[in-house]
Design a protein around this motif. Structure first.
Motif, PDB file in Angstrom:
ATOM      1  N   PRO A  87      -7.868   0.086   0.690  1.00 54.79           N
ATOM      2  CA  PRO A  87      -8.011   0.968   1.851  1.00 54.79           C
ATOM      3  C   PRO A  87      -7.444   2.353   1.538  1.00 54.79           C
ATOM      4  CG  PRO A  87      -6.084  -0.393   2.140  1.00 54.79           C
ATOM      5  CD  PRO A  87      -6.700  -0.835   0.844  1.00 54.79           C
ATOM      6  N   ASN A  88      -7.664   3.264   2.463  1.00 55.48           N
ATOM      7  CA  ASN A  88      -7.093   4.595   2.260  1.00 55.48           C
ATOM      8  C   ASN A  88      -5.826   4.804   3.093  1.00 55.48           C
ATOM      9  OD1 ASN A  88      -8.128   4.855   4.807  1.00 55.48           O
ATOM     10  ND2 ASN A  88      -9.777   6.253   4.247  1.00 55.48           N
ATOM     11  N   GLN A  89      -5.351   3.730   3.735  1.00 54.84           N
ATOM     12  CA  GLN A  89      -4.045   3.742   4.401  1.00 54.84           C
ATOM     13  C   GLN A  89      -3.341   2.420   4.122  1.00 54.84           C
ATOM     14  OE1 GLN A  89      -4.700   4.556   8.596  1.00 54.84           O
ATOM     15  NE2 GLN A  89      -4.154   6.704   8.309  1.00 54.84           N
ATOM     16  N   VAL A  90      -2.057   2.502   3.785  1.00 57.78           N
ATOM     17  CA  VAL A  90      -1.265   1.307   3.490  1.00 57.78           C
ATOM     18  C   VAL A  90       0.022   1.362   4.312  1.00 57.78           C
ATOM     19  CG1 VAL A  90      -0.013   0.004   1.730  1.00 57.78           C
ATOM     20  CG2 VAL A  90      -2.179   1.125   1.158  1.00 57.78           C
ATOM     21  N   THR A  91       0.279   0.300   5.079  1.00 60.68           N
ATOM     22  CA  THR A  91       1.494   0.223   5.895  1.00 60.68           C
ATOM     23  C   THR A  91       2.546  -0.596   5.157  1.00 60.68           C
ATOM     24  OG1 THR A  91       0.239   0.400   7.947  1.00 60.68           O
ATOM     25  CG2 THR A  91       2.459  -0.522   8.098  1.00 60.68           C
ATOM     26  N   LEU A  92       3.723  -0.008   5.019  1.00 58.92           N
ATOM     27  CA  LEU A  92       4.819  -0.658   4.306  1.00 58.92           C
ATOM     28  C   LEU A  92       5.876  -1.147   5.288  1.00 58.92           C
ATOM     29  CD1 LEU A  92       5.339   1.782   1.284  1.00 58.92           C
ATOM     30  CD2 LEU A  92       4.182  -0.438   1.270  1.00 58.92           C
ATOM     31  N   ALA A  93       6.324  -2.389   5.077  1.00 59.67           N
ATOM     32  CA  ALA A  93       7.469  -2.926   5.817  1.00 59.67           C
ATOM     33  C   ALA A  93       8.738  -2.529   5.086  1.00 59.67           C
ATOM     34  CB  ALA A  93       7.353  -4.452   5.914  1.00 59.67           C
TER      35      ALA A  93
END
Length: 558
Positions: free
Chosen positions: A508-514
């Motif tokens: 994807p072109n967005q990655v959410t990090l915890a």
């Protein structure tokens, strides 16, 4: 009443069986649902109160979680004016129930939660140890609720009254843990006949309960005095289950407590005239109006109240007000009933000098998480206390270098009863956690507040970071992201290449990090057939707000 029958119990012996039509409750149901909360299948019990006040139950088809019928008992007004609750009158054995914790074995067996008369966390199966954190009120509360409504709609009282219990050894607990020189007063309340030594030993454990006069009640001047070990008393107090001490001998191998104990009286003087009083505020100052509120019980009402305030002045009525100069005063209340009986109660009131003008400082938020290279802020507030007015200068310090701090304005003017704010901004390129202290100074007055600032970041890498492609073919590179020092958020990805003959895409072109987590995106690189053999560069950039990081992939086209 129908003729008596007999029932054979689990041991084979027989005992009389009497079925009541309205009064009491059906003995057959006792065998289905003993004291405590159980699931009754096929029949629903409905509470029936006759015109004469007798309590009974109706059976109807269905299933329902039952709570102990012992909660339907006579009630008694509170003996302590600090609470308006009515106490449900139980025996010690009704309070604890007859269910022994099945997870414990003799000699370490005690009363189980499931058998208690007032299961304020709802019905539980035998052996369940509900968490004290889910109890409907804190054992430290100075104003517990008078009733608790369970999920099934059942309303249970919280204040209990138990008559004729013996006071075990009285000890101090947690002294100074919250208030200087103030302790919890703890002792066993035990059945004077069935557990006369009040020791925490089996089989006496089913006839005693841990009891505490709470330090918060003492601090607020609403606690009863400490009873004498060995005396026989009637008690009133709030129901509590302490899950941390189910296996402790001194806690009778049970979580049940009376905590806080709100009042007690000598059993031999249940009808004698007794009196007490509270005062507010509990830490009065010079010239401050103090309200004294009396309570009386026993004897023959109505009552009359007279006061000696300890400074050669007297008063009458209830409540009354008075004020003092600084000092320590012994206040005596005298109560007369209508039968000419009288009793007294005394308390010492310490009156301090009036407070000096001062100010308070606080920060909101008290902790910040900031992305490295960006900035964050906290509002520092000053509040005037006791008429303070003047200029307050702010200064800052940290436990380590690398953090830039700026507070604007750095000097604030406070008016009496007023407040003022400053915004402190923090920036740093260095990952880490910083302890910041903001200090306000005005003459000899100085107060500080703390702010925790955590600088976080994310990293970007490519695997592999160099590839070889035959023109007219494609290859995939993994773009890997990692949270650093607890960063959390969404990283937007973009790509750029050094030739129009190289085609790229990200998915994807967005990655959410915890926090301290990882993520990835696939970079697809295609060399067109017309692409000239050679070396090309593709750059992937991750952006959060105004902060970005990049990684470059080398593409060799053959």
């Amino acid at each position: 009443m129908q003729p008596e029958k007999t029932l054979t119990n689990e041991t084979g012996s027989q005992r009389p069986f009497t079925r009541y039509r309205r009064q009491g409750w059906d003995e057959s149901l006792k065998r289905i649902s003993p004291v405590g909360s159980k699931t009754l299948v096929v029949a629903i019990i409905s509470l029936v109160i006759s015109s004469g006040g007798a309590v009974g139950y109706l059976l109807t088809p269905g299933a329902i979680m039952l709570v102990s019928p012992l909660s339907v008992q006579p009630t008694s007004p509170s003996w302590n004016s600090a609470t308006s609750c009515n106490a449900v009158v139980l025996t010690l054995e009704q309070f604890l129930g007859s269910v022994v914790n099945p997870k414990q074995t003799k000699p370490n067996a005690g009363a189980d939660y499931s058998g208690g008369a007032l299961p304020l966390e709802g019905a539980k199966s035998a052996g369940t140890n509900p968490a004290s954190t889910s109890w409907p009120y804190s054992k430290r509360s100075t104003s517990p609720p008078c009733t608790v409504t369970l999920a099934n709609g059942t309303v249970l009282p919280t204040l209990v009254e138990i008559h004729g219990v013996k006071v075990g050894f009285v000890s101090n607990d947690e002294c100074g843990s919250v208030f200087a020189n103030i302790c919890d007063k703890t002792f066993n309340s035990c059945n004077a006949v069935l557990a006369p030594n009040c020791a925490s030993s089996y089989p006496d454990t089913m006839h005693k309960v841990h009891t505490e006069i709470d330090m918060y009640w003492q601090k607020n001047g609403i606690a009863p005095p400490t009873p004498t070990s060995g005396s026989i008393i009637d008690v009133q107090g709030f129901v509590y289950w302490d899950d941390a001490h189910v296996s402790d001998s001194w806690h009778s191998f049970s979580g049940w407590e009376i905590h806080p104990l709100s009042a007690w009286r000598l059993s031999s003087s249940s009808s004698a005239l007794t009196a007490g009083f509270t005062y507010s505020p509990t830490t009065p100052t010079t010239g401050q109006t103090i309200t004294f509120t009396a309570s009386a019980s026993g004897g023959t009402s109505p009552y009359s109240f007279s006061w000696s305030f300890g400074d050669s002045t007297i008063g009458t009525g209830n409540p009354v007000t008075h004020s003092y100069s600084a000092g320590s005063y012994t206040v005596q209340l005298t109560v007369h009933d209508s039968a000419s009986a009288s009793t007294t109660a005394t308390r010492t009131v310490n009156v301090g000098p009036p407070p000096q003008p001062d100010f308070a400082i606080s920060a909101n938020p008290g902790s910040l998480t900031i992305l490295a290279g960006s900035s964050g802020s906290s509002k520092v507030s000053l509040n005037s206390l006791d008429g303070f007015s003047g200029q307050v200068t702010l200064s800052t310090s940290t436990d380590k270098t690398g953090l830039t701090i700026s507070c604007s304005p750095s000097s604030l003017t406070l008016i009496a009863a007023g407040s003022a704010n400053s915004t402190c901004t923090f920036t740093s390129p260095t990952i880490g956690t910083y302890a910041v202290t903001v200090t306000g100074t005005s003459g000899s007055l100085s107060h500080s507040t703390s702010i925790a600032v955590r600088i976080v970041d994310f990293t970007l890498s490519a695997l592999p970071n160099s590839i070889t492609i035959i023109h007219g073919h494609s290859a995939t590179v993994s773009i890997n992201l990692s949270s650093v020092n607890g960063f959390t958020g969404t990283v937007s990805l973009t790509q750029s290449d050094s030739s129009i003959n190289i085609k790229t895409s990200l998915n994807p072109n967005q990655v959410t990090l915890a926090p301290d987590g990882t993520g990835s995106s696939s970079l697809k690189i295609t060399a067109l057939k017309k692409t000239t053999p050679g070396t090309y560069l593709v750059t992937v950039t991750g952006t959060v707000g105004t902060v970005s990081h990049s990684v470059t992939v080398t593409v060799n086209v053959t």
